[in-house]
Write a protein that holds these residues in place. Structure first.
Motif, PDB file in Angstrom:
ATOM      1  N   LEU A 148     -26.445  38.217 -45.624  1.00 42.61           N
ATOM      2  CA  LEU A 148     -26.373  37.617 -46.956  1.00 42.61           C
ATOM      3  C   LEU A 148     -27.342  38.301 -47.924  1.00 42.61           C
ATOM      4  O   LEU A 148     -26.982  38.601 -49.072  1.00 42.61           O
ATOM      5  N   ALA A 149     -28.549  38.586 -47.457  1.00 40.73           N
ATOM      6  CA  ALA A 149     -29.532  39.264 -48.313  1.00 40.73           C
ATOM      7  C   ALA A 149     -29.058  40.673 -48.677  1.00 40.73           C
ATOM      8  O   ALA A 149     -29.202  41.100 -49.836  1.00 40.73           O
ATOM      9  N   ILE A 150     -28.475  41.369 -47.716  1.00 42.36           N
ATOM     10  CA  ILE A 150     -27.971  42.714 -47.998  1.00 42.36           C
ATOM     11  C   ILE A 150     -26.828  42.651 -49.004  1.00 42.36           C
ATOM     12  O   ILE A 150     -26.743  43.481 -49.920  1.00 42.36           O
ATOM     13  N   GLN A 151     -25.955  41.664 -48.856  1.00 41.70           N
ATOM     14  CA  GLN A 151     -24.859  41.516 -49.817  1.00 41.70           C
ATOM     15  C   GLN A 151     -25.385  41.232 -51.217  1.00 41.70           C
ATOM     16  O   GLN A 151     -24.916  41.812 -52.202  1.00 41.70           O
ATOM     17  N   ILE A 152     -26.360  40.347 -51.318  1.00 38.51           N
ATOM     18  CA  ILE A 152     -26.926  40.024 -52.634  1.00 38.51           C
ATOM     19  C   ILE A 152     -27.596  41.252 -53.240  1.00 38.51           C
ATOM     20  O   ILE A 152     -27.446  41.536 -54.432  1.00 38.51           O
ATOM     21  N   LEU A 153     -28.344  41.998 -52.427  1.00 40.53           N
ATOM     22  CA  LEU A 153     -28.974  43.221 -52.930  1.00 40.53           C
ATOM     23  C   LEU A 153     -27.931  44.249 -53.352  1.00 40.53           C
ATOM     24  O   LEU A 153     -28.122  44.959 -54.349  1.00 40.53           O
ATOM     25  N   ASN A 154     -26.836  44.330 -52.614  1.00 38.41           N
ATOM     26  CA  ASN A 154     -25.775  45.265 -52.981  1.00 38.41           C
ATOM     27  C   ASN A 154     -25.130  44.846 -54.304  1.00 38.41           C
ATOM     28  O   ASN A 154     -24.855  45.692 -55.161  1.00 38.41           O
ATOM     29  N   TRP A 155     -24.895  43.549 -54.481  1.00 33.72           N
ATOM     30  CA  TRP A 155     -24.348  43.080 -55.759  1.00 33.72           C
ATOM     31  C   TRP A 155     -25.314  43.370 -56.896  1.00 33.72           C
ATOM     32  O   TRP A 155     -24.904  43.787 -57.991  1.00 33.72           O
TER      33      TRP A 155
END
Length: 177
Positions: free
Chosen positions: A78-85
């Motif tokens: 989830l953190a990686i997805q948020i950082l990617n967004w």
């Protein structure tokens, strides 16, 4: 007390209500027949799904470490997805800002040329390019002089006895102290 669904339906215009009654809420509508067949299929799958859910629950209770690792992996994902967004948003906004700056410069140049006239603008452009060219030549001359000075210093250091090494066996001084 009124049903919340009927309160929401009262807010819709008559054409939407008619559409909902014909295509969604009517018992013979395709939506209702799909819902009935899907419900019947899931009713047959309920014992299998309940057994699978029970097994997963028992596994989670018997091994909390695995659950913790899965939870941490889910949080990491989830953190990686948020950082990617966030990265994609920053990149797109930066691209937007640079595009706006580019077009603002073009509009500024066009307004400058319109105000000054074509002949005066071309003359000013040649003056600016000449000044920049002269400044670049001055910078080039400074860098070439420094390069020649350092090359001469290296040549002198390599000709010294001991292969250019200083008294302690280290590298020779480059002149900066």
């Amino acid at each position: 007390m009124l049903n919340p669904l009927s309160q929401m339906l009262d807010l819709l215009p008559p054409s939407s209500l008619e559409y909902l009654n014909v295509y969604i809420l009517h018992p013979d509508s395709p939506f209702q027949s799909i819902r009935r067949s899907l419900g019947a299929s899931l009713a047959g799958l309920y014992p299998i799904l309940a057994l699978a859910a029970d097994k997963i629950t028992q596994f989670a209770l018997n091994s909390p470490d695995v659950v913790l690792i899965v939870f941490l992996l889910a949080v990491l994902l989830l953190a990686i997805q948020i950082l990617n967004w966030t990265r994609r948003m920053v990149v797109s906004l930066t691209r937007l800002v640079f595009n706006l700056m580019f077009y603002a410069v073009l509009v500024g140049i066009a307004a400058f040329m319109y105000q000054r006239g074509l002949e005066a603008s071309i003359r000013d452009a040649f003056v600016v390019v000449g000044k920049v060219w002269g400044y670049a030549q001055g910078i080039k001359d400074v860098f070439l002089k420094e390069y020649e000075r350092y090359a001469e210093e290296e040549r002198k250091n390599s000709m010294r006895p001991g292969g250019g090494r200083g008294p302690a066996g280290g590298k020779a001084s480059s002149g900066w102290r």
